[in-house]
Design a protein around this motif. Structure first.
Motif, PDB file in Angstrom:
ATOM      1  N   SER A   1      15.939   8.220  -9.595  1.00  0.00           N
ATOM      2  CA  SER A   1      15.357   8.711  -8.336  1.00  0.00           C
ATOM      3  C   SER A   1      13.958   8.153  -8.168  1.00  0.00           C
ATOM      4  O   SER A   1      13.274   7.861  -9.150  1.00  0.00           O
ATOM      5  CB  SER A   1      15.279  10.237  -8.322  1.00  0.00           C
ATOM      6  OG  SER A   1      16.555  10.813  -8.344  1.00  0.00           O
ATOM      7  N   ILE A   2      13.547   8.027  -6.926  1.00  0.00           N
ATOM      8  CA  ILE A   2      12.167   7.642  -6.639  1.00  0.00           C
ATOM      9  C   ILE A   2      11.538   8.704  -5.747  1.00  0.00           C
ATOM     10  O   ILE A   2      12.229   9.412  -5.025  1.00  0.00           O
ATOM     11  CB  ILE A   2      12.059   6.260  -5.963  1.00  0.00           C
ATOM     12  CG1 ILE A   2      12.762   6.253  -4.614  1.00  0.00           C
ATOM     13  CG2 ILE A   2      12.605   5.180  -6.845  1.00  0.00           C
ATOM     14  CD1 ILE A   2      12.463   5.031  -3.788  1.00  0.00           C
ATOM     15  N   LEU A   3      10.253   8.814  -5.855  1.00  0.00           N
ATOM     16  CA  LEU A   3       9.490   9.720  -5.008  1.00  0.00           C
ATOM     17  C   LEU A   3       8.460   8.873  -4.276  1.00  0.00           C
ATOM     18  O   LEU A   3       7.687   8.152  -4.904  1.00  0.00           O
ATOM     19  CB  LEU A   3       8.806  10.792  -5.860  1.00  0.00           C
ATOM     20  CG  LEU A   3       8.218  11.994  -5.157  1.00  0.00           C
ATOM     21  CD1 LEU A   3       9.283  12.730  -4.352  1.00  0.00           C
ATOM     22  CD2 LEU A   3       7.621  12.940  -6.162  1.00  0.00           C
ATOM     23  N   LEU A   4       8.481   8.925  -2.957  1.00  0.00           N
ATOM     24  CA  LEU A   4       7.551   8.167  -2.125  1.00  0.00           C
ATOM     25  C   LEU A   4       6.456   9.115  -1.659  1.00  0.00           C
ATOM     26  O   LEU A   4       6.723  10.072  -0.939  1.00  0.00           O
ATOM     27  CB  LEU A   4       8.278   7.550  -0.929  1.00  0.00           C
ATOM     28  CG  LEU A   4       7.431   6.843   0.112  1.00  0.00           C
ATOM     29  CD1 LEU A   4       6.709   5.648  -0.488  1.00  0.00           C
ATOM     30  CD2 LEU A   4       8.295   6.409   1.288  1.00  0.00           C
ATOM     31  N   TYR A   5       5.231   8.872  -2.094  1.00  0.00           N
ATOM     32  CA  TYR A   5       4.104   9.736  -1.758  1.00  0.00           C
ATOM     33  C   TYR A   5       3.410   9.325  -0.467  1.00  0.00           C
ATOM     34  O   TYR A   5       2.719  10.123   0.134  1.00  0.00           O
ATOM     35  CB  TYR A   5       3.077   9.736  -2.897  1.00  0.00           C
ATOM     36  CG  TYR A   5       3.552  10.504  -4.102  1.00  0.00           C
ATOM     37  CD1 TYR A   5       3.438  11.878  -4.163  1.00  0.00           C
ATOM     38  CD2 TYR A   5       4.130   9.845  -5.179  1.00  0.00           C
ATOM     39  CE1 TYR A   5       3.882  12.592  -5.264  1.00  0.00           C
ATOM     40  CE2 TYR A   5       4.575  10.546  -6.281  1.00  0.00           C
ATOM     41  CZ  TYR A   5       4.444  11.915  -6.320  1.00  0.00           C
ATOM     42  OH  TYR A   5       4.895  12.603  -7.406  1.00  0.00           O
ATOM     43  N   THR A   6       3.559   8.088  -0.056  1.00  0.00           N
ATOM     44  CA  THR A   6       2.895   7.591   1.143  1.00  0.00           C
ATOM     45  C   THR A   6       3.664   8.069   2.366  1.00  0.00           C
ATOM     46  O   THR A   6       4.854   7.800   2.497  1.00  0.00           O
ATOM     47  CB  THR A   6       2.822   6.049   1.117  1.00  0.00           C
ATOM     48  OG1 THR A   6       2.247   5.647  -0.122  1.00  0.00           O
ATOM     49  CG2 THR A   6       1.983   5.525   2.261  1.00  0.00           C
ATOM     50  N   THR A   7       2.990   8.781   3.255  1.00  0.00           N
ATOM     51  CA  THR A   7       3.664   9.328   4.431  1.00  0.00           C
ATOM     52  C   THR A   7       3.565   8.361   5.613  1.00  0.00           C
ATOM     53  O   THR A   7       2.674   7.520   5.676  1.00  0.00           O
ATOM     54  CB  THR A   7       3.051  10.677   4.834  1.00  0.00           C
ATOM     55  OG1 THR A   7       1.660  10.495   5.116  1.00  0.00           O
ATOM     56  CG2 THR A   7       3.202  11.700   3.725  1.00  0.00           C
ATOM     57  N   GLY A   8       4.506   8.507   6.532  1.00  0.00           N
ATOM     58  CA  GLY A   8       4.471   7.739   7.762  1.00  0.00           C
ATOM     59  C   GLY A   8       4.853   6.279   7.634  1.00  0.00           C
ATOM     60  O   GLY A   8       4.557   5.486   8.521  1.00  0.00           O
ATOM     61  N   VAL A   9       5.517   5.903   6.548  1.00  0.00           N
ATOM     62  CA  VAL A   9       5.910   4.516   6.344  1.00  0.00           C
ATOM     63  C   VAL A   9       7.328   4.472   5.752  1.00  0.00           C
ATOM     64  O   VAL A   9       7.687   5.309   4.947  1.00  0.00           O
ATOM     65  CB  VAL A   9       4.915   3.774   5.440  1.00  0.00           C
ATOM     66  CG1 VAL A   9       4.911   4.341   4.046  1.00  0.00           C
ATOM     67  CG2 VAL A   9       5.175   2.292   5.409  1.00  0.00           C
ATOM     68  N   ALA A  10       8.104   3.499   6.197  1.00  0.00           N
ATOM     69  CA  ALA A  10       9.435   3.275   5.621  1.00  0.00           C
ATOM     70  C   ALA A  10       9.294   2.196   4.562  1.00  0.00           C
ATOM     71  O   ALA A  10       9.094   1.032   4.874  1.00  0.00           O
ATOM     72  CB  ALA A  10      10.406   2.842   6.703  1.00  0.00           C
TER      73      ALA A  10
ATOM     74  N   ASN B   1       0.791  -1.236   0.000  1.00  0.00           N
ATOM     75  CA  ASN B   1       0.000   0.000   0.000  1.00  0.00           C
ATOM     76  C   ASN B   1       0.820   1.283   0.000  1.00  0.00           C
ATOM     77  O   ASN B   1       0.468   2.245   0.665  1.00  0.00           O
ATOM     78  CB  ASN B   1      -0.977   0.010   1.184  1.00  0.00           C
ATOM     79  CG  ASN B   1      -1.881  -1.203   1.179  1.00  0.00           C
ATOM     80  OD1 ASN B   1      -2.405  -1.590   0.145  1.00  0.00           O
ATOM     81  ND2 ASN B   1      -2.049  -1.813   2.333  1.00  0.00           N
ATOM     82  N   VAL B   2       1.921   1.303  -0.758  1.00  0.00           N
ATOM     83  CA  VAL B   2       2.685   2.539  -0.908  1.00  0.00           C
ATOM     84  C   VAL B   2       2.572   3.034  -2.343  1.00  0.00           C
ATOM     85  O   VAL B   2       2.371   2.259  -3.267  1.00  0.00           O
ATOM     86  CB  VAL B   2       4.174   2.382  -0.514  1.00  0.00           C
ATOM     87  CG1 VAL B   2       4.321   2.089   0.961  1.00  0.00           C
ATOM     88  CG2 VAL B   2       4.869   1.351  -1.353  1.00  0.00           C
TER      89      VAL B   2
END
Length: 80
Positions: A64-73, A11-12
């Motif tokens: 590069s990657i962009l992670l949009y999901t917050t609060g998760v590693a 779910n990221v």
């Protein structure tokens, strides 16, 4: 050249960016990159060849990657 990114974290939302000669960067709300794969999951893929715009050429490419999901590693792999 094929670049694949897959996350093992459920779910990221990630996006994948590739740029020739220098690292992708953020300018305001935009990402400056030559190639982009964006979707709503943690799996992205780019196929870059002589028909791409711009076409594949010899040299150094930066990923590069962009992670949009917050609060998760998020964890996963990138292969090129």
């Amino acid at each position: 050249m094929t670049v694949r990114m897959t996350t093992t974290t459920p779910n990221v939302d990630t996006d994948l960016y590739v740029r020739f000669g220098s690292a992708p960067m953020i300018s305001g709300a935009n990402v400056i990159a030559d190639y982009e794969s964006s979707g709503s999951s943690g799996a992205e893929m780019l196929a870059i060849d002589s028909l791409s715009s711009p076409p594949l050429r010899a040299g150094t490419y930066y990923i590069s990657i962009l992670l949009y999901t917050t609060g998760v590693a998020a964890q996963g792999t990138i292969t090129a």
